[in-house]
Design an enzyme around this catalytic site. Structure first.
Site, PDB file in Angstrom:
ATOM      1  N   THR A  97       0.826  -1.209   0.000  1.00 15.36           N
ATOM      2  CA  THR A  97       0.000   0.000   0.000  1.00 15.36           C
ATOM      3  C   THR A  97       0.860   1.260   0.000  1.00 15.36           C
ATOM      4  O   THR A  97       1.879   1.335   0.687  1.00 15.36           O
ATOM      5  CB  THR A  97      -0.915   0.006   1.232  1.00 15.36           C
ATOM      6  OG1 THR A  97      -1.689  -1.191   1.238  1.00 15.36           O
ATOM      7  CG2 THR A  97      -1.847   1.206   1.218  1.00 15.36           C
ATOM      8  N   GLU A 116      -6.240  -5.545   3.849  1.00 13.31           N
ATOM      9  CA  GLU A 116      -6.119  -6.659   2.894  1.00 13.31           C
ATOM     10  C   GLU A 116      -7.332  -6.738   1.964  1.00 13.31           C
ATOM     11  O   GLU A 116      -7.835  -7.820   1.653  1.00 13.31           O
ATOM     12  CB  GLU A 116      -5.894  -7.980   3.624  1.00 13.31           C
ATOM     13  CG  GLU A 116      -4.542  -8.012   4.332  1.00 13.31           C
ATOM     14  CD  GLU A 116      -3.944  -9.398   4.440  1.00 13.31           C
ATOM     15  OE1 GLU A 116      -4.217 -10.245   3.577  1.00 13.31           O
ATOM     16  OE2 GLU A 116      -3.177  -9.614   5.396  1.00 13.31           O
ATOM     17  N   ILE A 162       2.209  -0.431   6.930  1.00 14.99           N
ATOM     18  CA  ILE A 162       2.887  -1.715   6.755  1.00 14.99           C
ATOM     19  C   ILE A 162       3.093  -2.387   8.118  1.00 14.99           C
ATOM     20  O   ILE A 162       3.815  -1.873   8.984  1.00 14.99           O
ATOM     21  CB  ILE A 162       4.226  -1.539   6.023  1.00 14.99           C
ATOM     22  CG1 ILE A 162       4.018  -0.729   4.735  1.00 14.99           C
ATOM     23  CG2 ILE A 162       4.843  -2.900   5.732  1.00 14.99           C
ATOM     24  CD1 ILE A 162       2.993  -1.306   3.783  1.00 14.99           C
ATOM     25  N   GLY A 195     -23.026  -2.749  27.931  1.00 14.82           N
ATOM     26  CA  GLY A 195     -23.391  -1.406  28.375  1.00 14.82           C
ATOM     27  C   GLY A 195     -22.167  -0.535  28.591  1.00 14.82           C
ATOM     28  O   GLY A 195     -21.227  -0.552  27.808  1.00 14.82           O
ATOM     29  N   THR A 245     -10.655  -3.881   0.989  1.00 14.07           N
ATOM     30  CA  THR A 245     -11.849  -3.369   1.646  1.00 14.07           C
ATOM     31  C   THR A 245     -13.071  -4.238   1.324  1.00 14.07           C
ATOM     32  O   THR A 245     -13.054  -5.054   0.396  1.00 14.07           O
ATOM     33  CB  THR A 245     -12.154  -1.931   1.190  1.00 14.07           C
ATOM     34  OG1 THR A 245     -12.464  -1.958  -0.218  1.00 14.07           O
ATOM     35  CG2 THR A 245     -10.970  -1.009   1.437  1.00 14.07           C
TER      36      THR A 245
END
Length: 386
Positions: A127, A367, A158, A343, A369
């Site tokens: 990426t 990895e 990374i 809660g 979307t």
């Protein structure tokens, strides 16, 4: 006959990882999480169990198991904590497997024994800051200069890239132009400490706080020409293959988180009293838990199916995408319901469900979307791409 029962070997592994997660991880991980500290002792524990070498051949320094064994280990770890689970997942599927799948014999001898033993970690630099889901828009370049590659560019988000035991990063880079004018993308092995390779300070993250994540930069970073991983120009195809495998592993991790939510809520519903009764006796809570169990069970079957197809050598792209999508949905929905059942206590970081809630969202992003998974499923159904 369809049979989803685990083999004796797989069940023994599952039980041993479950015990490790409960006895070693659960008592201490909350403190690591709050300090955003990498849990080196827990990583050593996983290494001592051989988990980093589960799907690696014995002759390459691994355990000689299969990828499904890795998935079972990830599920059990994530039932307790996702930071530890993603450290193992990325260490194996993104650190070990590219070299195991595509490395030459010299590269395997050099790197796999240490990676598979867990002595060191590997990372996968895919990426980029401006790329996101569009991995084909890679801007990092690697130019061959004599007998060296000169790498320039940056990578973001990374995992396992900046620990004290990180040994290398496998980097995707543009190495030329294809005959059709498109980018020729290859993968290059960049050892940690190489001049020109800089690891930025760790991110401040919403979740996975006890895992290691950094941005990386390469400024005229020189590595030997033999650090090319696989065939030149095949980097795009290689990382697509690695990501398909990784989706099955991430699906197992998501199922683990979803199951962890069920585990915690069952315990809490049997202890917590409201209006004179234990809340597990109220139908509203029972229905929530029934839905949570259904999501978890369905997602588990999806990743079991994808893993079985992978091991049989069949096409499993659609099943991997479906498993990843189903498990991330289950994790996110279960974390939300678990927080509601707990809660105010569910909003506290010291409770496991508080961590689960923070950790679940990234499963819909990392990895691939959820939108990318839907695109992949649609393409596998024969629908045209835009």
């Amino acid at each position: 006959m369809v049979d989803h029962r685990l083999s004796e070997e797989h069940e023994a592994l599952r039980q041993s990882v479950e015990a490790f997660a409960r006895k070693e991880v659960a008592p201490v991980i909350g403190e690591y999480y709050e300090r955003a500290e990498f849990p080196y002792p827990l990583v050593r524990g996983m290494a001592n169990m051989g988990l980093f070498g589960l799907p690696v051949a014995e002759e390459q320094g691994g355990m000689g198991g299969d990828y499904f064994a890795l998935c079972l280990a990830l599920e059990e770890l994530a039932r307790v904590d996702s930071s530890v689970a993603i450290t193992l997942e990325a260490g194996v599927s993104l650190g070990v497997m590219p070299i195991s799948r595509f490395g030459n014999e010299q590269q395997k001898r050099q790197w796999l024994p240490r990676l598979a033993s867990g002595e060191v970690l590997g990372a996968f630099g895919l990426t980029e800051p401006g790329g996101g889901s569009d991995a084909g828009a890679t801007r990092t370049t690697a130019v061959l200069d004599g007998d060296e590659w000169v790498v320039n560019g940056s990578k973001s988000f990374i995992t396992n890239s900046g620990t004290d035991i990180t040994a290398l990063v496998t980097v995707t880079a543009v190495t030329g132009e294809k005959p059709d004018g498109g980018k020729e993308i290859s993968t290059i092995l960049v050892p940690a400490g190489t001049p020109g390779f800089t690891v930025a300070p760790k991110y401040s993250k919403v979740g996975w706080n006890a895992s290691d994540t950094h941005e990386l930069s390469f400024d005229n970073c020189r590595v030997p020409a033999e650090n090319l991983l696989g065939e030149r120009g095949r980097g795009y195809a290689q990382f697509l293959s690695i990501l398909t495998e990784g989706r099955v592993a991430i699906a197992a991790l998501g199922v683990g988180l979803a199951q962890g939510c069920v585990d915690e809520c069952l315990r809490y519903a049997g202890e917590r009293e409201a209006f004179g009764h234990r809340i597990g006796g109220y139908q509203a809570i029972q229905f929530k838990l029934a839905d949570m169990e259904l999501r978890t069970h369905t997602a588990r079957l999806a990743y079991y199916d994808a893993a079985s197809r992978m091991l049989r050598g069949e096409s499993y792209r659609k099943q991997a995408a479906a498993a990843k999508l189903a498990s991330s949905n289950a994790a996110m929905d279960n974390a939300r319901d678990a927080t509601q059942i707990f809660g105010g206590y569910g909003f506290m970081n010291e409770t496991p469900v508080g961590r689960f809630y923070r950790d679940a969202k990234i499963l819909e992003i990392g990895e691939g979307t959820s939108e990318v998974q839907r695109m992949l499923i649609a393409r596998e159904l024969g629908l045209p791409s835009a």
